[in-house]
Design a protein around this motif. Structure first.
Motif, PDB file in Angstrom:
ATOM      1  N   GLY A   1       0.815  -1.216   0.000  1.00 17.48           N
ATOM      2  CA  GLY A   1       0.000   0.000   0.000  1.00 17.48           C
ATOM      3  C   GLY A   1       0.845   1.260   0.000  1.00 17.48           C
ATOM      4  N   ALA A   2       1.926   1.247   0.774  1.00 18.19           N
ATOM      5  CA  ALA A   2       2.827   2.392   0.878  1.00 18.19           C
ATOM      6  C   ALA A   2       4.150   1.903   1.446  1.00 18.19           C
ATOM      7  N   VAL A   3       5.193   2.631   1.151  1.00 14.74           N
ATOM      8  CA  VAL A   3       6.497   2.307   1.734  1.00 14.74           C
ATOM      9  C   VAL A   3       6.431   2.691   3.207  1.00 14.74           C
ATOM     10  N   PRO A   4       6.733   1.759   4.109  1.00 17.03           N
ATOM     11  CA  PRO A   4       6.623   2.075   5.538  1.00 17.03           C
ATOM     12  C   PRO A   4       7.671   3.099   5.971  1.00 17.03           C
ATOM     13  N   ASN A   5       7.324   3.861   6.978  1.00 16.74           N
ATOM     14  CA  ASN A   5       8.275   4.822   7.539  1.00 16.74           C
ATOM     15  C   ASN A   5       9.313   4.078   8.367  1.00 16.74           C
ATOM     16  N   PRO A   6      10.561   4.449   8.245  1.00 17.64           N
ATOM     17  CA  PRO A   6      11.590   3.796   9.069  1.00 17.64           C
ATOM     18  C   PRO A   6      11.484   4.267  10.509  1.00 17.64           C
ATOM     19  N   PRO A   7      12.046   3.499  11.448  1.00 21.29           N
ATOM     20  CA  PRO A   7      12.079   3.952  12.840  1.00 21.29           C
ATOM     21  C   PRO A   7      12.873   5.257  12.948  1.00 21.29           C
ATOM     22  N   ALA A   8      12.659   5.990  14.010  1.00 24.09           N
ATOM     23  CA  ALA A   8      13.334   7.270  14.219  1.00 24.09           C
ATOM     24  C   ALA A   8      14.853   7.096  14.154  1.00 24.09           C
ATOM     25  N   GLY A   9      15.512   7.969  13.402  1.00 18.23           N
ATOM     26  CA  GLY A   9      16.968   7.941  13.289  1.00 18.23           C
ATOM     27  C   GLY A   9      17.488   6.888  12.325  1.00 18.23           C
ATOM     28  N   MET A  10      16.587   6.241  11.585  1.00 16.27           N
ATOM     29  CA  MET A  10      16.983   5.179  10.659  1.00 16.27           C
ATOM     30  C   MET A  10      16.480   5.523   9.259  1.00 16.27           C
ATOM     31  N   LYS A  11      17.019   4.821   8.269  1.00 18.81           N
ATOM     32  CA  LYS A  11      16.544   4.975   6.901  1.00 18.81           C
ATOM     33  C   LYS A  11      16.461   3.598   6.254  1.00 18.81           C
ATOM     34  N   ILE A  12      15.548   3.469   5.296  1.00 20.11           N
ATOM     35  CA  ILE A  12      15.389   2.223   4.557  1.00 20.11           C
ATOM     36  C   ILE A  12      16.318   2.270   3.355  1.00 20.11           C
ATOM     37  N   VAL A  13      17.130   1.235   3.203  1.00 17.95           N
ATOM     38  CA  VAL A  13      18.083   1.145   2.100  1.00 17.95           C
ATOM     39  C   VAL A  13      17.673  -0.042   1.232  1.00 17.95           C
ATOM     40  N   TYR A  14      17.475   0.228  -0.063  1.00 16.19           N
ATOM     41  CA  TYR A  14      17.093  -0.833  -0.995  1.00 16.19           C
ATOM     42  C   TYR A  14      18.210  -1.047  -1.999  1.00 16.19           C
ATOM     43  N   ASP A  15      18.666  -2.286  -2.134  1.00 18.63           N
ATOM     44  CA  ASP A  15      19.674  -2.668  -3.118  1.00 18.63           C
ATOM     45  C   ASP A  15      18.944  -3.397  -4.242  1.00 18.63           C
ATOM     46  N   ALA A  16      18.760  -2.714  -5.375  1.00 19.00           N
ATOM     47  CA  ALA A  16      17.987  -3.283  -6.481  1.00 19.00           C
ATOM     48  C   ALA A  16      18.703  -4.467  -7.117  1.00 19.00           C
ATOM     49  N   ALA A  17      20.022  -4.465  -7.102  1.00 18.59           N
ATOM     50  CA  ALA A  17      20.764  -5.568  -7.714  1.00 18.59           C
ATOM     51  C   ALA A  17      20.529  -6.871  -6.947  1.00 18.59           C
ATOM     52  N   GLN A  18      20.525  -6.796  -5.627  1.00 19.04           N
ATOM     53  CA  GLN A  18      20.291  -7.990  -4.804  1.00 19.04           C
ATOM     54  C   GLN A  18      18.816  -8.195  -4.481  1.00 19.04           C
ATOM     55  N   GLY A  19      18.027  -7.144  -4.647  1.00 16.49           N
ATOM     56  CA  GLY A  19      16.608  -7.237  -4.288  1.00 16.49           C
ATOM     57  C   GLY A  19      16.412  -7.385  -2.799  1.00 16.49           C
ATOM     58  N   LYS A  20      17.147  -6.587  -2.041  1.00 18.23           N
ATOM     59  CA  LYS A  20      17.116  -6.722  -0.590  1.00 18.23           C
ATOM     60  C   LYS A  20      16.977  -5.354   0.069  1.00 18.23           C
ATOM     61  N   VAL A  21      16.161  -5.322   1.128  1.00 19.14           N
ATOM     62  CA  VAL A  21      15.953  -4.114   1.913  1.00 19.14           C
ATOM     63  C   VAL A  21      16.624  -4.265   3.257  1.00 19.14           C
ATOM     64  N   THR A  22      17.273  -3.206   3.710  1.00 16.73           N
ATOM     65  CA  THR A  22      17.853  -3.157   5.054  1.00 16.73           C
ATOM     66  C   THR A  22      17.486  -1.824   5.676  1.00 16.73           C
ATOM     67  N   VAL A  23      17.651  -1.739   6.961  1.00 18.60           N
ATOM     68  CA  VAL A  23      17.441  -0.488   7.682  1.00 18.60           C
ATOM     69  C   VAL A  23      18.781  -0.102   8.296  1.00 18.60           C
ATOM     70  N   ALA A  24      19.211   1.127   8.027  1.00 12.40           N
ATOM     71  CA  ALA A  24      20.513   1.591   8.492  1.00 12.40           C
ATOM     72  C   ALA A  24      20.358   2.931   9.209  1.00 12.40           C
ATOM     73  N   PRO A  25      21.314   3.265  10.081  1.00 18.68           N
ATOM     74  CA  PRO A  25      21.274   4.581  10.717  1.00 18.68           C
ATOM     75  C   PRO A  25      21.432   5.691   9.679  1.00 18.68           C
ATOM     76  N   GLN A  26      20.802   6.835   9.957  1.00 22.13           N
ATOM     77  CA  GLN A  26      20.913   7.965   9.014  1.00 22.13           C
ATOM     78  C   GLN A  26      22.243   8.625   9.143  1.00 22.13           C
TER      79      GLN A  26
END
Length: 116
Positions: free
Chosen positions: A91-116
């Motif tokens: 439905g929508a891209v979820p908001n990351p937790p406070a102080g974090m960002k969502i990182v998407y690697d299209a080549a691997q097709g993988k999502v991670t959450v990393a500090p900003q």
């Protein structure tokens, strides 16, 4: 019979009277427990970090599952997470937790959450 009643009387007195030892108070070196609300960064901080980790884990897991589904149905990984929204996988891209960002690697097709 008198011996039996006498033994029961003695047993009752001992049971009700206890062993005669008084309970001791905790040693003076033991620190009193702090109330959860007054524990700076203690209990409440740990709970907040735990909740943040749980939210991060749930969002990452569900996004990675949707990326895998997209890959199976479309034969490729999405270019970005917004493509999952436009193709109605989420439905929508979820908001990351406070102080974090969502990182998407299209080549691997993988999502991670990393500090900003």
């Amino acid at each position: 019979m008198k011996t039996c009643c006498g033994l029961m009387l003695v047993a009752s007195v001992l049971a009700l009277g206890g062993c005669g030892k008084e309970q001791s108070s905790p040693p003076p070196s033991a620190a009193p427990a702090a109330a959860p609300a007054s524990a700076p960064g203690g209990y409440l901080g740990t709970m907040a970090r735990g909740q943040q980790l749980a939210v991060k884990t749930i969002d990452v897991t569900s996004l990675n599952q949707e990326i895998q589904l997209f890959n199976v149905q479309e034969g490729r990984n999405p270019k970005d997470l917004d493509e999952l929204v436009t193709q109605h996988y989420i439905g929508a891209v979820p908001n990351p937790p406070a102080g974090m960002k969502i990182v998407y690697d299209a080549a691997q097709g993988k999502v991670t959450v990393a500090p900003q």
